[in-house]
Scaffold this motif. Structure first.
Motif, PDB file in Angstrom:
ATOM      1  N   ILE A 195      -4.599   9.079  -7.095  1.00 14.95           N
ATOM      2  CA  ILE A 195      -3.726   7.952  -7.470  1.00 14.95           C
ATOM      3  C   ILE A 195      -2.342   8.125  -6.861  1.00 14.95           C
ATOM      4  O   ILE A 195      -1.786   7.211  -6.261  1.00 14.95           O
ATOM      5  CB  ILE A 195      -3.607   7.857  -9.014  1.00 14.95           C
ATOM      6  N   ARG A 196      -1.801   9.342  -7.011  1.00 15.59           N
ATOM      7  CA  ARG A 196      -0.441   9.579  -6.490  1.00 15.59           C
ATOM      8  C   ARG A 196      -0.369   9.340  -4.982  1.00 15.59           C
ATOM      9  O   ARG A 196       0.604   8.783  -4.477  1.00 15.59           O
ATOM     10  CB  ARG A 196       0.005  11.005  -6.819  1.00 15.59           C
ATOM     11  N   VAL A 197      -1.408   9.763  -4.274  1.00 19.04           N
ATOM     12  CA  VAL A 197      -1.395   9.574  -2.816  1.00 19.04           C
ATOM     13  C   VAL A 197      -1.527   8.089  -2.474  1.00 19.04           C
ATOM     14  O   VAL A 197      -0.793   7.560  -1.633  1.00 19.04           O
ATOM     15  CB  VAL A 197      -2.512  10.405  -2.151  1.00 19.04           C
ATOM     16  N   MET A 198      -2.445   7.386  -3.161  1.00 21.27           N
ATOM     17  CA  MET A 198      -2.657   5.966  -2.826  1.00 21.27           C
ATOM     18  C   MET A 198      -1.455   5.105  -3.216  1.00 21.27           C
ATOM     19  O   MET A 198      -1.215   4.069  -2.607  1.00 21.27           O
ATOM     20  CB  MET A 198      -3.939   5.452  -3.492  1.00 21.27           C
ATOM     21  N   GLU A 199      -0.701   5.556  -4.216  1.00 24.20           N
ATOM     22  CA  GLU A 199       0.524   4.812  -4.568  1.00 24.20           C
ATOM     23  C   GLU A 199       1.556   4.889  -3.452  1.00 24.20           C
ATOM     24  O   GLU A 199       2.330   3.984  -3.230  1.00 24.20           O
ATOM     25  CB  GLU A 199       1.149   5.416  -5.838  1.00 24.20           C
ATOM     26  N   VAL A 317      -3.625   0.708  -7.812  1.00 22.15           N
ATOM     27  CA  VAL A 317      -2.626   1.229  -6.867  1.00 22.15           C
ATOM     28  C   VAL A 317      -2.280   0.184  -5.803  1.00 22.15           C
ATOM     29  O   VAL A 317      -1.736   0.521  -4.741  1.00 22.15           O
ATOM     30  CB  VAL A 317      -3.116   2.527  -6.177  1.00 22.15           C
ATOM     31  N   ASN A 318      -2.615  -1.079  -6.121  1.00 24.40           N
ATOM     32  CA  ASN A 318      -2.280  -2.176  -5.200  1.00 24.40           C
ATOM     33  C   ASN A 318      -2.895  -2.054  -3.817  1.00 24.40           C
ATOM     34  O   ASN A 318      -2.261  -2.359  -2.810  1.00 24.40           O
ATOM     35  CB  ASN A 318      -0.759  -2.307  -5.039  1.00 24.40           C
ATOM     36  N   ILE A 319      -4.125  -1.579  -3.780  1.00 17.50           N
ATOM     37  CA  ILE A 319      -4.880  -1.640  -2.525  1.00 17.50           C
ATOM     38  C   ILE A 319      -5.952  -2.705  -2.737  1.00 17.50           C
ATOM     39  O   ILE A 319      -6.624  -2.714  -3.773  1.00 17.50           O
ATOM     40  CB  ILE A 319      -5.509  -0.269  -2.180  1.00 17.50           C
TER      41      ILE A 319
END
Ligand code: DAH
Length: 363
Positions: A195-199, A317-319
């Motif tokens: 999650i942190r990376v995709m954010e 994550v808004n993808i």
């Protein structure tokens, strides 16, 4: 030299000043001051100056204290004298040591005999788990994966909610969580770093995330309250389950050998859909021993969890899941290392017994 006398012979003159206590304070202060001043001396002149200021015949601080001692009550003089003699010896020793250290650079050459054989240094070595983790990392690096990490103290949001575990969802019970109070917990898996990376970053993403995780477990041969995982995440346009399968099969073959048999079993994780658990053939019994203690006679050993990233996770994550797809996996490092090397008890990894650790060297 002052003669020693037994202490406490008289307290008659105690009212006179200066008394022994003030005297002792002055002696202590001088000693502390000397330490500081020694550190500031850079050369022979500085040393001479220091010697004069402390031991000079007329004005040296130590000399002056000897004068002052004479004004003490008679009963205090022996103790004061002893104190002063100790101080004087200390000062002399310090100055001598200082002199020696100032002289040393000039004499260093001849002190070293370059013909002597060198001393063998005791080399440290990487911990077996670190070695194994590096092996995993290097296989993924060959395939173009990057390496990321994230915090071990996590919020409920990253550890669960953003990974599609709604509050109070029963799936949370599968992760025996150590809560820290408030919203914080010790991460139970490396998945929150997905999650942190995709954010932070837009696809394409191709990473692995090695790291420590924590669970409320009573230690036994296969459980520890802290252990290592390696997480993986791939996100791009047009990613399919075939990529997941091909990549993981390749990874396991690089780790365990080209002929290794693998199988993918349907499973469930809140953050992947569909999900699969990956088993490899039991190398302990070669799938032949119905009483095998490693695979319980099944012939297979579960090695990791994986699946296609759930569209809801992408939304969090808004993808855009209409444009992008991805797959992920997570595996326990100890578990695989135990299987690869036939280690019967996970606790061996943490006991720092060198007889165990030394069996694993970097190739
Ligand atoms: N986080 C899971 C665990 O600790 C393992 C896992 C399963 C990670 C599936 C994943 C995955 O990324 O897709 O048990």
């Amino acid at each position: 030299m002052l003669r020693k006398r037994s202490a406490g012979s008289s307290s008659r003159s105690k009212t006179l000043l200066p008394d022994l206590k003030t005297f002792r304070t002055a002696v202590d202060a001088l000693r502390t001051k000397l330490d500081g001043e020694c550190a500031g001396v850079r050369d022979a002149d500085g040393l001479e100056d220091l010697r004069n200021r402390y031991l000079g015949r007329k004005r040296g601080s130590v000399t002056l204290l000897f004068d002052q001692m004479k004004t003490l009550p008679a009963a205090d003089k022996p103790a004061a004298g002893q104190m002063l003699n100790v101080l004087k010896t200390k000062v002399q020793e310090k100055l001598a040591a200082l002199e020696e250290s100032l002289r040393r650079p000039a004499t260093r050459g001849p002190e070293i005999d370059p013909t002597l054989p060198g001393e063998r240094l005791a080399w440290g070595a990487a911990h077996p788990l670190r070695i194994f983790q590096r092996e995993i990392e290097s296989i993924f690096e060959e395939m173009g994966f990057g390496i990321e990490d994230g915090p071990e103290i996590e919020s409920d949001y990253y550890n669960f909610e953003a990974l599609n575990f709604p509050p109070h969802h029963p799936a949370r019970d599968d992760w025996d969580t150590i809560y820290l109070g408030g919203d914080l917990l010790l991460r139970t898996h490396t998945s929150p770093v997905q999650i942190r990376v995709m954010e932070k970053r837009k696809p394409p993403i191709r990473i692995i995330i090695p790291g420590k995780v924590y669970r409320r477990e009573t230690p036994d041969p296969t459980h520890a309250a802290m252990f290592f995982q390696v997480e993986g995440l791939v996100v791009d346009r047009g990613i399919t389950f075939a990529h997941l399968k091909g990549t993981l099969e390749h990874f396991l073959k690089r780790l365990f050998g080209d002929k290794l048999k693998t199988r993918f079993r349907p499973s469930f994780f809140p953050f992947t859909e569909p999900s699969a658990e990956v088993d490899i053939e039991c190398l302990a019994c070669g799938q032949k021993d119905p009483a095998c203690r490693v695979c319980n006679g099944t012939g297979w050993k579960e090695i990791l969890g994986s699946g296609m990233v759930d569209p809801q996770v992408f939304k969090n994550v808004n993808i855009d899941p209409e444009q992008y797809s991805g797959w992920a996996f997570g595996m326990g490092v100890e578990r695989i290392a135990m299987f690869a090397y036939g280690i019967p008890d996970i606790r061996h990894f943490y006991e720092n017994d060198l007889r165990f650790n030394r069996q694993f060297q970097l190739k």
